[in-house]
Design a protein around this motif. Structure first.
Motif, mmCIF file in Angstrom:
data_model
loop_
_atom_site.group_PDB
_atom_site.id
_atom_site.type_symbol
_atom_site.label_atom_id
_atom_site.label_comp_id
_atom_site.label_asym_id
_atom_site.label_seq_id
_atom_site.Cartn_x
_atom_site.Cartn_y
_atom_site.Cartn_z
ATOM 1 N N ASP A 58 -9.794 -0.368 -10.036
ATOM 2 C CA ASP A 58 -9.084 -1.144 -11.050
ATOM 3 C C ASP A 58 -7.580 -0.898 -10.983
ATOM 4 O OD1 ASP A 58 -8.644 1.375 -12.134
ATOM 5 O OD2 ASP A 58 -9.127 0.777 -14.184
ATOM 6 N N SER A 59 -7.116 -0.257 -9.927
ATOM 7 C CA SER A 59 -5.711 0.119 -9.840
ATOM 8 C C SER A 59 -4.824 -1.084 -9.525
ATOM 9 C CB SER A 59 -5.517 1.197 -8.771
ATOM 10 O OG SER A 59 -6.079 0.780 -7.546
ATOM 11 N N LEU A 60 -3.581 -1.007 -9.999
ATOM 12 C CA LEU A 60 -2.547 -1.975 -9.675
ATOM 13 C C LEU A 60 -1.506 -1.235 -8.832
ATOM 14 C CD1 LEU A 60 -1.389 -4.860 -10.076
ATOM 15 C CD2 LEU A 60 -0.124 -3.947 -12.035
ATOM 16 N N ILE A 61 -1.306 -1.691 -7.614
ATOM 17 C CA ILE A 61 -0.437 -0.994 -6.662
ATOM 18 C C ILE A 61 0.687 -1.927 -6.238
ATOM 19 C CG2 ILE A 61 -0.322 0.069 -4.371
ATOM 20 C CD1 ILE A 61 -3.219 0.958 -4.796
ATOM 21 N N ARG A 62 1.902 -1.393 -6.226
ATOM 22 C CA ARG A 62 3.094 -2.170 -5.883
ATOM 23 C C ARG A 62 3.596 -1.764 -4.505
ATOM 24 N NH1 ARG A 62 8.783 -1.549 -6.363
ATOM 25 N NH2 ARG A 62 9.868 -3.495 -6.948
ATOM 26 N N PHE A 63 3.929 -2.778 -3.684
ATOM 27 C CA PHE A 63 4.541 -2.514 -2.386
ATOM 28 C C PHE A 63 5.934 -3.119 -2.362
ATOM 29 C CE2 PHE A 63 5.516 -3.786 2.019
ATOM 30 C CZ PHE A 63 5.526 -2.523 2.596
ATOM 31 N N ASP A 64 6.936 -2.283 -2.089
ATOM 32 C CA ASP A 64 8.325 -2.723 -2.010
ATOM 33 C C ASP A 64 8.671 -2.939 -0.536
ATOM 34 O OD1 ASP A 64 11.055 -3.071 -1.945
ATOM 35 O OD2 ASP A 64 11.476 -1.550 -3.462
ATOM 36 N N VAL B 193 11.920 -1.120 1.167
ATOM 37 C CA VAL B 193 11.885 0.288 1.592
ATOM 38 C C VAL B 193 10.538 0.664 2.191
ATOM 39 C CG1 VAL B 193 13.648 1.018 -0.038
ATOM 40 C CG2 VAL B 193 11.248 1.004 -0.754
ATOM 41 N N SER B 194 9.615 -0.314 2.262
ATOM 42 C CA SER B 194 8.278 -0.096 2.842
ATOM 43 C C SER B 194 7.543 1.046 2.156
ATOM 44 C CB SER B 194 8.393 0.170 4.357
ATOM 45 O OG SER B 194 8.957 -0.932 5.012
ATOM 46 N N GLU B 195 7.475 0.977 0.819
ATOM 47 C CA GLU B 195 6.821 2.036 0.050
ATOM 48 C C GLU B 195 5.808 1.458 -0.932
ATOM 49 O OE1 GLU B 195 10.354 5.462 -0.059
ATOM 50 O OE2 GLU B 195 9.697 4.477 -1.914
ATOM 51 N N PHE B 196 4.652 2.143 -1.023
ATOM 52 C CA PHE B 196 3.650 1.840 -2.036
ATOM 53 C C PHE B 196 3.853 2.750 -3.239
ATOM 54 C CE2 PHE B 196 1.397 0.420 1.814
ATOM 55 C CZ PHE B 196 0.884 -0.799 1.402
ATOM 56 N N SER B 197 3.509 2.235 -4.429
ATOM 57 C CA SER B 197 3.530 3.071 -5.634
ATOM 58 C C SER B 197 2.453 2.579 -6.584
ATOM 59 C CB SER B 197 4.893 3.031 -6.317
ATOM 60 O OG SER B 197 5.238 1.702 -6.690
ATOM 61 N N LEU B 198 1.897 3.494 -7.357
ATOM 62 C CA LEU B 198 0.870 3.157 -8.345
ATOM 63 C C LEU B 198 1.558 2.719 -9.631
ATOM 64 C CD1 LEU B 198 -2.213 3.176 -8.907
ATOM 65 C CD2 LEU B 198 -1.911 5.499 -9.809
ATOM 66 N N VAL B 199 1.198 1.551 -10.129
ATOM 67 C CA VAL B 199 1.793 1.012 -11.353
ATOM 68 C C VAL B 199 0.977 1.484 -12.549
ATOM 69 C CG1 VAL B 199 2.471 -1.065 -12.592
ATOM 70 C CG2 VAL B 199 2.618 -1.006 -10.096
ATOM 71 N N ARG B 200 1.619 2.139 -13.473
ATOM 72 C CA ARG B 200 0.950 2.594 -14.691
ATOM 73 C C ARG B 200 0.992 1.475 -15.723
ATOM 74 N NH1 ARG B 200 -2.097 6.810 -13.061
ATOM 75 N NH2 ARG B 200 -0.828 8.326 -11.878
ATOM 76 N N THR B 201 -0.171 1.021 -16.140
ATOM 77 C CA THR B 201 -0.264 -0.048 -17.129
ATOM 78 C C THR B 201 -0.873 0.478 -18.420
ATOM 79 O OG1 THR B 201 -2.439 -0.717 -16.299
ATOM 80 C CG2 THR B 201 -0.511 -1.804 -15.338
ATOM 81 N N VAL B 202 -0.683 -0.270 -19.490
ATOM 82 C CA VAL B 202 -1.218 0.106 -20.799
ATOM 83 C C VAL B 202 -1.993 -1.083 -21.364
ATOM 84 C CG1 VAL B 202 0.629 1.766 -21.259
ATOM 85 C CG2 VAL B 202 0.920 -0.617 -21.951
#
Length: 330
Positions: free
Chosen positions: A72-78, A81-90
């Motif tokens: 159920d994760s939402l992951i952002r790719f920029d 800069v070629s980087e993934f990050s986990l998006v914290r949602t509420v």
């Protein structure tokens, strides 16, 4: 635009964070970044894997190694800069799922259905991207029209521009392995679903869709009832391309069609379209005549009837209520 592929990250690099392997995930673009949601795949096994909540596939523990999970994760790719990050949602987050129908409309993302374990669900969630807050959208009343649970459907905006407030959903596969051929319109202002066609063209699931220049293109997928993927029963995907053009009627069309609707709805409740057409023009072509004057030729009349629930065996008292908000396949 070099049209040259470039490898953007190396999973063997111990300093790189990236999503664990998965399929049947959904994606969208927002503010020059790519977002990935959900999916189904192997259990995350590396400290570099990005994930949030998981749901283990209990049905296939014995025959799959490593074990499989729903995400159920939402992951952002920029891409800059070629980087993934986990998006914290509420908020009221959707449970893990795969093969859901997803569409971004401005600053919101709508997620419908998908599969979790043996069930293909029919819940609808909205993510407000400004605050990264989830909200579940519920039917308005017990009798509210609402699509059946499904995975592998396509959900798309009906037209381009900031004034678009409607989504279209076509096809999918339900929990009983029936592929679907219905088309639904979702109004994001009223949060009401309207079934446009119950059986349109043919059943279709696992297809792709995209909005381009005011038209929704849908390509590929499977057309026939779901079968086990054995050597004897393997199905070949279709190469059919479907094109939908859905637009709100012009002001003149709206006024004229609303007037027609009010005229119809003012008749006796038991009077049908057939009765109305017969009494006004002496034949059943009155509605066709109205459509022709408005540029809605005979093949649009069927869509008009389907949109507003008009048949020759049914009362038309509710006709006028839906006229101002109707959508027409052109």
């Amino acid at each position: 635009r070099t049209l040259v592929w470039t490898k953007v990250f190396d999973p063997t690099d111990k300093d790189v964070l990236y999503p664990s392997g998965r399929d049947k995930l959904s994606s969208f673009v927002y503010r020059d970044a790519i977002y990935l949601f959900g999916g189904y795949g192997a259990y995350p096994s590396s400290p570099n894997h990005l994930f949030e909540n998981l749901s283990q596939d209990q049905d296939r523990l014995q025959d799959l190694t490593p074990e499989r999970v729903w995400h159920d994760s939402l992951i952002r790719f920029d891409p800059e800069v070629s980087e993934f990050s986990l998006v914290r949602t509420v908020g009221d987050k959707p449970p893990p799922r795969a093969a859901c129908a997803l569409c971004r409309l401005g600053g919101r993302v709508f997620v419908f259905g998908g599969r979790l374990h043996r069930v293909r669900v029919n819940d609808l969630y909205c993510l407000h991207l400004g605050s990264m807050t989830w909200r579940r959208i519920l039917p308005k009343g017990v009798q509210a029209s609402w699509p059946h649970g499904r995975s592998w459907a396509v959900l798309s905006a009906t037209h381009s521009g900031e004034h678009c407030h409607t989504l279209v959903m076509y096809g999918g596969l339900d929990s009983d392995h029936n592929n679907l051929s219905d088309i639904w319109i979702f109004d994001t202002r009223t949060e009401i679903w309207t079934r446009v066609f119950q059986n349109f063209n043919r059943c279709l699931f696992w297809h792709a869709g995209a909005l381009v220049g005011g038209r929704v293109f849908m390509f590929g997928g499977f057309r026939h009832p779901y079968v086990d993927h054995t050597a004897e029963a393997e199905e070949v995907p279709t190469s059919q391309l479907l094109v939908f053009r859905l637009a709100q009627p012009s002001s003149l069309q709206t006024c004229a069609l609303t007037a027609l609707g009010l005229a119809l709805s003012s008749r006796e409740e038991e009077e049908t379209v057939t009765d109305y057409c017969t009494s006004h023009s002496g034949h059943e072509g009155a509605l066709t005549d109205y459509c022709t004057r408005l540029g809605l030729f005979p093949h649009h009349m069927q869509a008009l009837k389907a949109l507003w629930g008009i048949t020759t065996n049914r009362s038309v008292t509710a006709y006028g209520a839906h006229a101002p908000h109707a959508l027409f396949p052109l």
